[in-house]
Write an enzyme that holds these catalytic residues in place. Structure first.
Site, PDB file in Angstrom:
ATOM      1  N   GLU A  22      -6.143   7.331  -1.619  1.00 15.57           N
ATOM      2  CA  GLU A  22      -6.091   6.206  -0.687  1.00 15.57           C
ATOM      3  C   GLU A  22      -6.679   4.946  -1.311  1.00 15.57           C
ATOM      4  O   GLU A  22      -6.137   3.839  -1.134  1.00 15.57           O
ATOM      5  CB  GLU A  22      -6.832   6.570   0.595  1.00 15.57           C
ATOM      6  N   HIS A  30       0.835  -1.201   0.000  1.00 17.63           N
ATOM      7  CA  HIS A  30       0.000   0.000   0.000  1.00 17.63           C
ATOM      8  C   HIS A  30       0.873   1.256   0.000  1.00 17.63           C
ATOM      9  O   HIS A  30       0.650   2.185  -0.787  1.00 17.63           O
ATOM     10  CB  HIS A  30      -0.910  -0.015   1.235  1.00 17.63           C
ATOM     11  N   GLU A  31       1.882   1.273   0.871  1.00 16.83           N
ATOM     12  CA  GLU A  31       2.763   2.445   0.951  1.00 16.83           C
ATOM     13  C   GLU A  31       3.620   2.584  -0.301  1.00 16.83           C
ATOM     14  O   GLU A  31       3.842   3.705  -0.786  1.00 16.83           O
ATOM     15  CB  GLU A  31       3.643   2.356   2.206  1.00 16.83           C
ATOM     16  N   HIS A  81       1.577   4.330  -2.814  1.00 17.41           N
ATOM     17  CA  HIS A  81       1.589   5.792  -2.676  1.00 17.41           C
ATOM     18  C   HIS A  81       2.788   6.390  -3.404  1.00 17.41           C
ATOM     19  O   HIS A  81       2.669   7.388  -4.119  1.00 17.41           O
ATOM     20  CB  HIS A  81       1.669   6.186  -1.193  1.00 17.41           C
TER      21      HIS A  81
END
Length: 300
Positions: free
Chosen positions: A226, A149-150, A153
């Site tokens: 997100e 997930h990071e 980003h």
């Protein structure tokens, strides 16, 4: 830690003012009043607001890694001390290669809450950090999904995108606040040349009101990013692990485990705590149940 954060905040603002002032001088922008001193030069005003608006957001972006390490107490893993730290480095390297970005710095920050964040202005020189609480309570598949997930980003350029959006928002908040202040100063305080003290009071109050309203725009974009990072987590890792990680975060959110990260980093954390249920329009993250539902609705 609070004294350090205040000191860094003050130093950052001094640096922003210095950079903006130098930039305005180089552009030849002094006053944004016209030559008579009775009206506004809108072009000069827009340049003035744009320089200050973007300087603040871009300067914060460029020093984001440095600030993050100092405000969270993140320890960078240069040489792994344990098998878990070695696994963490190898997993981030694998995910970064899969996402097509350079190897980020990897760190651990001391926090009871399960959380993680990514930051940095360059996707090939970023920072990904996880909390000690997350490493303790999540299994490896869930940790891998959070890291994905990071990494998402970073690969999506979310840090740069939100910095630019914040710069635009800052610019127009300052711009319209000064137009309103000028109008009130002329209409109510009857100032004919220059600006009275009333102008600065009106500008200050108007900026506060407009900034609160404008923060909803930034928050809306943050929530959209997100969902994209969740999708990246499901793609780079796997969907079931991403859903499981979010479900575990949801359980901790309902237990109201306190968020140890500074507000400046919550936009890129895997979780923003439990504030998103309290004030949805201002939340940087969508509700966890909505994020889980969006992943469940993805085609396998």
């Amino acid at each position: 830690m609070s004294v350090l954060r205040i000191g860094l905040f003050l130093l950052t603002n001094i640096a922003v003012i210095a950079v903006a002032s130098i930039t305005l001088s180089l552009l030849g922008v002094g006053s944004y009043l016209d030559e008579s001193g009775s009206g506004l030069n809108l072009q000069a005003l827009l340049i003035f607001c744009g320089v200050f608006g973007f300087t603040g957001s871009l300067f914060s972006l460029f020093i984001s890694k440095w600030m993050a390490k100092r405000t969270t107490g993140t320890r960078i893993i240069d040489v792994p001390r344990t098998a878990d730290e070695r696994w963490l480095l190898e997993t981030v390297q694998e995910l970064a290669q899969k996402a097509g970005i350079g190897m980020p710095e990897v760190g651990i920050f001391p926090a009871q809450q399960s959380n993680a964040f990514a930051t940095g202005w360059n996707k090939n020189s970023s920072l990904v950090a996880v909390s000690s609480g997350l490493l303790t309570r999540f299994n490896k598949n869930e940790v891998r999904a959070v890291l994905a997930h990071e990494i998402g980003h970073v690969a999506n350029g979310d840090m740069v995108t939100l910095a630019l959006i914040q710069g635009v928002v800052n610019t127009f908040v300052m711009f319209f606040a000064r137009i309103i202040g000028h109008f009130v100063d002329r209409a109510i305080f009857k100032t004919e040349r220059g600006h009275s003290f009333g102008y600065y009071i009106v500008v200050f109050v108007t900026e506060m009101v407009l900034a609160v309203l404008a923060s909803m725009i930034v928050a809306w974009f943050s929530r959209r990013r997100e969902y994209r990072a969740d999708y990246a987590g499901a793609t780079l890792a796997d969907r079931n692990s991403m859903i499981a990680a979010l479900a575990r975060l949801q359980a901790e959110t309902q237990a109201k485990v306190p968020n140890a990260m500074p507000d400046t980093l919550t936009a890129f954390g895997i979780s923003s705590g439990f504030s998103n249920k309290m004030m949805g329009a201002f939340a940087s993250h969508p509700p966890l149940e909505d994020r889980i539902r969006a992943l469940q609705n993805l085609h396998s």
